[in-house]
Design a protein around this motif. Sequence first.
Motif, PDB file in Angstrom:
ATOM      1  N   ASP A  49      36.182  35.034  34.688  1.00 49.81           N
ATOM      2  CA  ASP A  49      37.284  34.570  33.857  1.00 49.81           C
ATOM      3  C   ASP A  49      38.426  35.576  33.978  1.00 49.81           C
ATOM      4  O   ASP A  49      38.197  36.769  34.229  1.00 49.81           O
ATOM      5  CB  ASP A  49      36.836  34.453  32.400  1.00 49.81           C
ATOM      6  CG  ASP A  49      37.899  33.829  31.516  1.00 49.81           C
ATOM      7  OD1 ASP A  49      37.909  32.594  31.394  1.00 49.81           O
ATOM      8  OD2 ASP A  49      38.735  34.586  30.966  1.00 49.81           O
ATOM      9  N   GLN A  50      39.664  35.125  33.802  1.00 51.96           N
ATOM     10  CA  GLN A  50      40.807  36.027  33.949  1.00 51.96           C
ATOM     11  C   GLN A  50      40.815  37.136  32.893  1.00 51.96           C
ATOM     12  O   GLN A  50      41.476  38.164  33.067  1.00 51.96           O
ATOM     13  CB  GLN A  50      42.113  35.246  33.886  1.00 51.96           C
ATOM     14  CG  GLN A  50      42.371  34.536  32.578  1.00 51.96           C
ATOM     15  CD  GLN A  50      43.631  33.684  32.621  1.00 51.96           C
ATOM     16  OE1 GLN A  50      44.292  33.585  33.650  1.00 51.96           O
ATOM     17  NE2 GLN A  50      43.969  33.066  31.499  1.00 51.96           N
ATOM     18  N   GLY A  72      38.091  42.930  37.126  1.00 53.72           N
ATOM     19  CA  GLY A  72      37.325  42.932  38.368  1.00 53.72           C
ATOM     20  C   GLY A  72      38.187  42.490  39.523  1.00 53.72           C
ATOM     21  O   GLY A  72      39.315  42.024  39.342  1.00 53.72           O
ATOM     22  N   THR A  73      37.672  42.650  40.723  1.00 56.87           N
ATOM     23  CA  THR A  73      38.399  42.218  41.907  1.00 56.87           C
ATOM     24  C   THR A  73      38.047  40.773  42.226  1.00 56.87           C
ATOM     25  O   THR A  73      37.126  40.198  41.660  1.00 56.87           O
ATOM     26  CB  THR A  73      38.056  43.113  43.106  1.00 56.87           C
ATOM     27  OG1 THR A  73      36.637  43.095  43.290  1.00 56.87           O
ATOM     28  CG2 THR A  73      38.522  44.532  42.879  1.00 56.87           C
ATOM     29  N   GLY A  74      38.779  40.193  43.145  1.00 57.27           N
ATOM     30  CA  GLY A  74      38.556  38.797  43.480  1.00 57.27           C
ATOM     31  C   GLY A  74      39.285  37.881  42.513  1.00 57.27           C
ATOM     32  O   GLY A  74      39.732  38.284  41.435  1.00 57.27           O
ATOM     33  N   LYS A  75      39.417  36.625  42.895  1.00 56.59           N
ATOM     34  CA  LYS A  75      40.169  35.668  42.097  1.00 56.59           C
ATOM     35  C   LYS A  75      39.352  35.171  40.902  1.00 56.59           C
ATOM     36  O   LYS A  75      38.140  35.001  40.990  1.00 56.59           O
ATOM     37  CB  LYS A  75      40.585  34.479  42.971  1.00 56.59           C
ATOM     38  CG  LYS A  75      41.572  34.849  44.057  1.00 56.59           C
ATOM     39  CD  LYS A  75      41.804  33.712  45.043  1.00 56.59           C
ATOM     40  CE  LYS A  75      42.588  32.574  44.440  1.00 56.59           C
ATOM     41  NZ  LYS A  75      42.954  31.559  45.461  1.00 56.59           N
ATOM     42  N   SER A  76      40.040  34.936  39.805  1.00 59.36           N
ATOM     43  CA  SER A  76      39.409  34.320  38.643  1.00 59.36           C
ATOM     44  C   SER A  76      39.292  32.817  38.887  1.00 59.36           C
ATOM     45  O   SER A  76      39.890  32.267  39.817  1.00 59.36           O
ATOM     46  CB  SER A  76      40.257  34.565  37.397  1.00 59.36           C
ATOM     47  OG  SER A  76      41.508  33.887  37.518  1.00 59.36           O
ATOM     48  N   TRP A  77      38.540  32.129  38.016  1.00 61.91           N
ATOM     49  CA  TRP A  77      38.449  30.678  38.181  1.00 61.91           C
ATOM     50  C   TRP A  77      39.801  30.031  37.898  1.00 61.91           C
ATOM     51  O   TRP A  77      40.140  29.004  38.503  1.00 61.91           O
ATOM     52  CB  TRP A  77      37.343  30.085  37.313  1.00 61.91           C
ATOM     53  CG  TRP A  77      37.516  30.169  35.808  1.00 61.91           C
ATOM     54  CD1 TRP A  77      36.960  31.077  34.964  1.00 61.91           C
ATOM     55  CD2 TRP A  77      38.276  29.268  34.980  1.00 61.91           C
ATOM     56  NE1 TRP A  77      37.326  30.823  33.659  1.00 61.91           N
ATOM     57  CE2 TRP A  77      38.129  29.712  33.639  1.00 61.91           C
ATOM     58  CE3 TRP A  77      39.057  28.146  35.224  1.00 61.91           C
ATOM     59  CZ2 TRP A  77      38.740  29.068  32.558  1.00 61.91           C
ATOM     60  CZ3 TRP A  77      39.672  27.500  34.152  1.00 61.91           C
ATOM     61  CH2 TRP A  77      39.512  27.958  32.844  1.00 61.91           C
ATOM     62  N   GLN A  78      40.597  30.646  37.023  1.00 59.55           N
ATOM     63  CA  GLN A  78      41.929  30.097  36.746  1.00 59.55           C
ATOM     64  C   GLN A  78      42.821  30.172  37.985  1.00 59.55           C
ATOM     65  O   GLN A  78      43.575  29.234  38.282  1.00 59.55           O
ATOM     66  CB  GLN A  78      42.581  30.857  35.587  1.00 59.55           C
ATOM     67  CG  GLN A  78      41.925  30.612  34.228  1.00 59.55           C
ATOM     68  CD  GLN A  78      40.856  31.640  33.887  1.00 59.55           C
ATOM     69  OE1 GLN A  78      40.271  32.261  34.777  1.00 59.55           O
ATOM     70  NE2 GLN A  78      40.590  31.823  32.595  1.00 59.55           N
TER      71      GLN A  78
END
Length: 322
Positions: free
Chosen positions: A164-165, A169-175
């Motif tokens: 979740d945003q 953390g690294t990497g893209k959030s689901w948003q």
Amino acid sequence: MNASPLIKGKSLPLLINQPSGLNLEGTIEWLEDHRPLLDDLTHTAGVVLLRKLPIKTPGDFEVICKAIRPQLRKYTGGDSPRNSLTEFVYTSTEYASGLEVPLHNELSYAGWSPDRVFFGCLRPAAMGGETQVADGRAIYRRLDPTIRKNFEDKGITYLQYLRDQSVSGTGKSWQETFETNSRKEVESYLETSKMDFEWTALGLKTRAFHQAILKHSVTGERCWHNQADQWHRLIPSVKDSVGEEFTKSQSTPYFVTFGNHVVFGDESEINPNDLLKISAVSRSCEVLFPWQKGDVMIIDNVLAMHGRKPFTGLRQNVVAMA
């Protein structure tokens, strides 16, 4: 229309020589008039290259792409870091310039995969930065028949874990991945795509089954079409270099929460050594050439794979999909 291989002895990309001296409006008209022929040539070669087009901005690139394929689509469900530049145009993958993005088919792990991927060069890198391409038909033919049969018979399942945003953390959030803050919209996308999913306190887990080999809808040819060698937790990937997976151990909390993985469609594990052999075959098929300002490359996303080589200097490449 005059078309010939860009590189002698290589079937792709196919270079198209359009009339010189056309402005943007004239180029759009020429592309619209030759749309069926461009489709035919792309179905033959897998990759077509247009040079010296009058593209100065992402907006110019978008209208060029729409002249070839009017119905462009957004990068919904994609896990690569990109910036949106117009409604349908994005930066090419934003991994650090010193990293190589291996050959892959765009969004082969997601709920949808584009038929066409367009790349445009607004400014080539000072050195490197080629978008390597490879013929998926050739990769399919060159693979060890035993390895190929396993993938063909079983298919593959991609396991994705998105934070979740609100979770650092690294990497893209689901948003970011689905370009929305609405869980209902995400659930609708996943259900329509027949993907299993689970909301957790930290984000979203998804499970997507796909065929590893596709039969092209027009040519009928079998093509290697997956990213198993880049999603397996025991195979180093470009994501590792930017900290998207802190560890290769399945038992660690970070992996269980956010790491990606891939298994066969029957849930059995894929032999990492087989994936290394697949990567080697893919690399043996790759073709690369230096970008020039004004280049537009059209990729049939089933017939061909693409990647990105490391580069130095400023590189401004843009991408759209249909």
